[in-house]
Design a protein around this motif. Structure first.
Motif, PDB file in Angstrom:
ATOM      1  N   LEU B  37       0.863  -1.178   0.000  1.00  0.00           N
ATOM      2  CA  LEU B  37       0.000   0.000   0.000  1.00  0.00           C
ATOM      3  C   LEU B  37       0.894   1.220   0.000  1.00  0.00           C
ATOM      4  O   LEU B  37       1.729   1.377   0.889  1.00  0.00           O
ATOM      5  CB  LEU B  37      -0.877  -0.022   1.256  1.00  0.00           C
ATOM      6  CG  LEU B  37      -2.008   1.004   1.275  1.00  0.00           C
ATOM      7  CD1 LEU B  37      -2.996   0.695   0.192  1.00  0.00           C
ATOM      8  CD2 LEU B  37      -2.698   0.991   2.624  1.00  0.00           C
ATOM      9  N   ASP B  38       0.716   2.063  -0.975  1.00  0.00           N
ATOM     10  CA  ASP B  38       1.536   3.266  -1.070  1.00  0.00           C
ATOM     11  C   ASP B  38       0.913   4.350  -0.197  1.00  0.00           C
ATOM     12  O   ASP B  38      -0.224   4.751  -0.404  1.00  0.00           O
ATOM     13  CB  ASP B  38       1.570   3.720  -2.531  1.00  0.00           C
ATOM     14  CG  ASP B  38       2.542   4.863  -2.747  1.00  0.00           C
ATOM     15  OD1 ASP B  38       2.604   5.374  -3.864  1.00  0.00           O
ATOM     16  OD2 ASP B  38       3.237   5.227  -1.792  1.00  0.00           O
ATOM     17  N   CYS B  39       1.658   4.813   0.815  1.00  0.00           N
ATOM     18  CA  CYS B  39       1.101   5.816   1.727  1.00  0.00           C
ATOM     19  C   CYS B  39       1.752   7.170   1.544  1.00  0.00           C
ATOM     20  O   CYS B  39       1.776   7.978   2.480  1.00  0.00           O
ATOM     21  CB  CYS B  39       1.295   5.367   3.181  1.00  0.00           C
ATOM     22  SG  CYS B  39       0.685   3.738   3.494  1.00  0.00           S
ATOM     23  N   SER B  40       2.372   7.418   0.380  1.00  0.00           N
ATOM     24  CA  SER B  40       3.083   8.701   0.260  1.00  0.00           C
ATOM     25  C   SER B  40       2.247   9.763  -0.429  1.00  0.00           C
ATOM     26  O   SER B  40       2.795  10.658  -1.057  1.00  0.00           O
ATOM     27  CB  SER B  40       4.419   8.512  -0.451  1.00  0.00           C
ATOM     28  OG  SER B  40       4.365   7.545  -1.436  1.00  0.00           O
ATOM     29  N   GLN B  41       0.910   9.718  -0.291  1.00  0.00           N
ATOM     30  CA  GLN B  41       0.077  10.768  -0.891  1.00  0.00           C
ATOM     31  C   GLN B  41       0.387  12.155  -0.350  1.00  0.00           C
ATOM     32  O   GLN B  41       0.340  13.110  -1.106  1.00  0.00           O
ATOM     33  CB  GLN B  41      -1.421  10.483  -0.681  1.00  0.00           C
ATOM     34  CG  GLN B  41      -1.986   9.439  -1.599  1.00  0.00           C
ATOM     35  CD  GLN B  41      -1.653   8.060  -1.087  1.00  0.00           C
ATOM     36  OE1 GLN B  41      -1.382   7.889   0.096  1.00  0.00           O
ATOM     37  NE2 GLN B  41      -1.655   7.088  -1.960  1.00  0.00           N
ATOM     38  N   PRO B  42       0.688  12.335   0.949  1.00  0.00           N
ATOM     39  CA  PRO B  42       0.999  13.693   1.422  1.00  0.00           C
ATOM     40  C   PRO B  42       2.220  14.291   0.733  1.00  0.00           C
ATOM     41  O   PRO B  42       2.354  15.506   0.683  1.00  0.00           O
ATOM     42  CB  PRO B  42       1.294  13.504   2.909  1.00  0.00           C
ATOM     43  CG  PRO B  42       0.714  12.215   3.281  1.00  0.00           C
ATOM     44  CD  PRO B  42       0.669  11.369   2.064  1.00  0.00           C
ATOM     45  N   PHE B  43       3.103  13.424   0.188  1.00  0.00           N
ATOM     46  CA  PHE B  43       4.308  13.953  -0.439  1.00  0.00           C
ATOM     47  C   PHE B  43       4.132  14.167  -1.932  1.00  0.00           C
ATOM     48  O   PHE B  43       5.038  14.657  -2.590  1.00  0.00           O
ATOM     49  CB  PHE B  43       5.486  12.999  -0.212  1.00  0.00           C
ATOM     50  CG  PHE B  43       5.736  12.711   1.243  1.00  0.00           C
ATOM     51  CD1 PHE B  43       5.659  11.423   1.728  1.00  0.00           C
ATOM     52  CD2 PHE B  43       6.036  13.727   2.119  1.00  0.00           C
ATOM     53  CE1 PHE B  43       5.877  11.162   3.069  1.00  0.00           C
ATOM     54  CE2 PHE B  43       6.253  13.475   3.459  1.00  0.00           C
ATOM     55  CZ  PHE B  43       6.174  12.193   3.929  1.00  0.00           C
ATOM     56  N   GLN B  44       2.980  13.804  -2.475  1.00  0.00           N
ATOM     57  CA  GLN B  44       2.766  14.001  -3.898  1.00  0.00           C
ATOM     58  C   GLN B  44       2.099  15.339  -4.085  1.00  0.00           C
ATOM     59  O   GLN B  44       1.025  15.594  -3.548  1.00  0.00           O
ATOM     60  CB  GLN B  44       1.876  12.888  -4.456  1.00  0.00           C
ATOM     61  CG  GLN B  44       2.620  11.601  -4.653  1.00  0.00           C
ATOM     62  CD  GLN B  44       1.680  10.424  -4.717  1.00  0.00           C
ATOM     63  OE1 GLN B  44       0.484  10.597  -4.652  1.00  0.00           O
ATOM     64  NE2 GLN B  44       2.228   9.244  -4.852  1.00  0.00           N
ATOM     65  N   LEU B  45       2.749  16.209  -4.841  1.00  0.00           N
ATOM     66  CA  LEU B  45       2.196  17.526  -5.083  1.00  0.00           C
ATOM     67  C   LEU B  45       1.520  17.530  -6.436  1.00  0.00           C
ATOM     68  O   LEU B  45       2.061  17.029  -7.393  1.00  0.00           O
ATOM     69  CB  LEU B  45       3.314  18.571  -5.096  1.00  0.00           C
ATOM     70  CG  LEU B  45       4.178  18.616  -3.851  1.00  0.00           C
ATOM     71  CD1 LEU B  45       5.400  19.447  -4.128  1.00  0.00           C
ATOM     72  CD2 LEU B  45       3.396  19.195  -2.707  1.00  0.00           C
ATOM     73  N   GLY B  46       0.354  18.097  -6.518  1.00  0.00           N
ATOM     74  CA  GLY B  46      -0.304  18.178  -7.803  1.00  0.00           C
ATOM     75  C   GLY B  46       0.133  19.463  -8.479  1.00  0.00           C
ATOM     76  O   GLY B  46       1.259  19.607  -8.930  1.00  0.00           O
TER      77      GLY B  46
END
Lengths: 130, 472
Positions: B37-46
């Protein structure tokens, strides 16, 4: 020959009409910044355009009264909710809400009601760059 | 049970290397990927907007960490301590203040000093450490700041840390610190680790595109071990237990960043291509070999072609045309957070640790890694001395849950430590060494959170043996 002349007067905007898209309250402030660089008469022209556009799109909205603008300015200047520059008032309100600082509810209602008006959505120092 | 897994198993079946090939070739299926499960959504900037000041990120950092720190302060110094803001301080009263630390350093590189015409100074060369005995610590909260002195190690701490100090304000306006505390380890995550041996290979600093090609042999050996093309059956069956490979940054070497071409005239440099183009092609070929066999997570690092500010965004898949055809390749952010088989991994490519190293008296990368965990923040020096995106809503570098494996890449040596927390946290701290310098990678066993280094080295052109040392 007359047909060619007729064809030359056609423009691409005839088949692809230019539509100015209305963007939400969080739109990038490019338009207002350009306003600073233009000459005086262009500035006034833009101002007139803004007024006309607002009236045409939302005829039911009244322009915000000075007391409301004063309340919003006080919201900007209150230090409890963090810095106010560089983000819209709604973004600042929602951030304060998420951090548990309980910002006053009427401010959010006012911001959502007048979301088309840049004087309401953007902070006090919006036109100053960074 | 399997601490020295590779060398023990290898020794058992090493005789097989000298025997004729078996009639039927044996196959060792790799253990299947069960939970990812990839939990690095907070580090992905749109969409990114840089028209904001950094005051926002400091404000949300303080506001976000304040409740936790007040709790820690109460549990440490008693429930009846007085918590004050700096504007409410009274001289001589013992109280606790929560705020952001700022270290005023004389040697800190300052762009204003560099461009100031009055000084006419040559900008100072980069130093390994910028600390000086004359540095001062200042505590800031939302409105004011105050100088700190007393029982606080000025050299050790860095700017941007949120901490709570206990003491009193003196008559000269400074705050005399009697004790201080950090946010301490974040709350633990439930343990869902696998019951059988599963390994994750951590490697960083492949350093492709460097002038010397010595590390290339070691890199190829690494790829061959992971894909099971090296060694006897014992080693191959062990390699089949590797479920994932994480490459923690600096896939390209620092040499690819040379800026010589900028100063030369355009007509001289027109036909030269950037050194990173060739290096990325090599990277693509290496990743292709790995991806055909094992899932790979590629994190960008300091010298990789992605953005400079933290969090670094994933490399673009158009740069890796051969490898990105495989779904086993995952291009991820730096920092990276994921659940692998129920074990939470969190790590960076090392920029946060090396930046703290420059501005603190701490010398040991493992010590700094542990300190960031205790301070509750992955990278406190961002945005002061480390480039950071101007977040405004929340600071994604605040540690809210305690990971099971916390690593940093591009360290000078391999080190690992199992940390036990007061609330039952178990964290394996790993400093992954720079592969181009040390030819060492790390194997983490997900079952019991142990870690062992694996070194590949060639002794010269004629001797093609590779030497594996296992040291804990």
């Amino acid at each position: 020959m007359s047909r060619r002349a007729m064809e030359q007067t056609r423009r691409i905007t005839d088949s692809f009409p230019r539509r100015l898209r209305r963007r939400g309250p969080g739109r990038p402030p490019g338009r207002l910044k350009d306003k600073k660089d233009k000459k005086e008469k262009d500035k006034e022209q833009d101002k007139v355009q803004v007024k006309v556009r607002d009236c045409s799109c939302s005829p039911s909205q009244r322009p915000p009264d000075p007391a409301l603008l004063e309340m919003l300015r006080r919201f900007d200047l209150s230090w409890e909710y963090g810095p106010c520059t560089g983000i819209t008032r709604l973004q600042r309100w929602e951030r304060a809400q998420e951090l548990g600082l309980s910002p006053p509810g009427p401010i959010r209602d006012a911001l959502l009601e007048h979301r088309d008006n840049p004087d309401v959505t953007y902070s006090l120092w919006h036109e100053y760059e960074l | 049970m399997s601490c020295a897994m590779f060398s023990e198993q290898a020794a058992l079946t090493a005789q097989g290397l000298l025997a004729p090939p078996s009639a039927e070739p044996l196959t060792f299926p790799r253990v299947p990927v069960s939970g990812y499960l990839d939990c690095s959504q907070p580090f992905q900037l749109g969409e990114r907007s840089f028209s904001r000041q950094y005051a926002h990120i400091y404000a949300v950092r303080l506001a976000g960490m304040r409740p936790g720190l007040e709790r820690c302060a109460r549990s440490r110094w008693g429930n009846d301590i007085v918590l004050r803001k700096l504007s409410e301080l009274q001289a001589g009263e013992k109280c606790c203040v929560v705020g952001t630390l700022f270290k005023a350093m004389q040697l800190q590189p300052s762009i204003l000093q560099e461009i100031s015409e009055e000084h006419n100074l040559v900008p100072q060369p980069p130093l390994p450490k910028y600390i000086q005995p004359s540095d001062e610590l200042i505590l800031e909260d939302e409105l004011q700041r105050i100088k700190l002195e007393g029982a606080i190690d000025v050299q050790r701490l860095v700017t941007g840390t949120i901490l709570a100090v206990y003491g009193s304000e003196q008559d000269d306006g400074r705050f005399l610190v009697e004790d201080h505390c950090f946010a301490s380890l974040p709350p633990p995550l439930p343990w869902n680790g696998p019951s059988s041996d599963r390994f994750v290979l951590l490697a960083s600093g492949l350093g492709l595109g460097s002038v010397s090609g010595e590390a290339l042999l070691s890199t190829q050996l690494l790829v061959d071990v992971v894909t099971g093309q090296l060694g006897a059956e014992g080693e191959q069956s062990c390699a089949a237990h590797i479920t994932r490979v994480i490459l923690a940054g600096n896939l390209l070497s620092q040499n690819t960043q040379s800026r010589d071409t900028i100063n030369k005239a355009k007509y001289l440099t027109k036909k030269t291509q950037a050194a990173s183009v060739e290096a990325v092609k090599m990277l693509d070929e290496i990743l292709l070999q790995l991806c055909t066999s094992v899932p790979v997570d590629v994190m960008p690092g300091e010298f990789d072609p992605t953005n400079y500010t933290l969090p670094q965004q994933p490399l673009h898949r158009c740069m890796l045309p051969l490898a990105s055809a495989y779904s086993t390749l995952r291009l991820v952010t730096n920092p990276y957070q994921a659940n692998l088989d129920g074990v939470r991994f969190l790590g960076t490519s090392g920029q946060n640790i090396s930046d703290i190293f420059k501005y603190s008296s701490m010398d040991d990368y493992l010590e700094i890694l542990e300190w960031t965990l205790q301070a509750g923040h992955i990278s406190p020096t961002a945005p002061d001395t480390l480039g950071c995106y101007p977040f405004y809503k929340s600071d994604p570098f605040i540690l809210t849950e305690c990971p099971h494996v916390y690593f940093c890449g591009n360290a000078p040596h391999f080190q690992s430590k199992l940390l036990q927390g007061k609330e039952g946290q178990r964290v394996l701290l790993v400093t992954v060494p720079d592969f181009s310098a040390t030819q060492t990678a790390c194997l983490v066993n997900l079952r019991d959170l142990t870690c062992q280094p694996i070194t590949f080295s060639g002794f010269g052109a004629d001797n093609e043996d590779r030497d594996k040392e296992v040291c804990h």
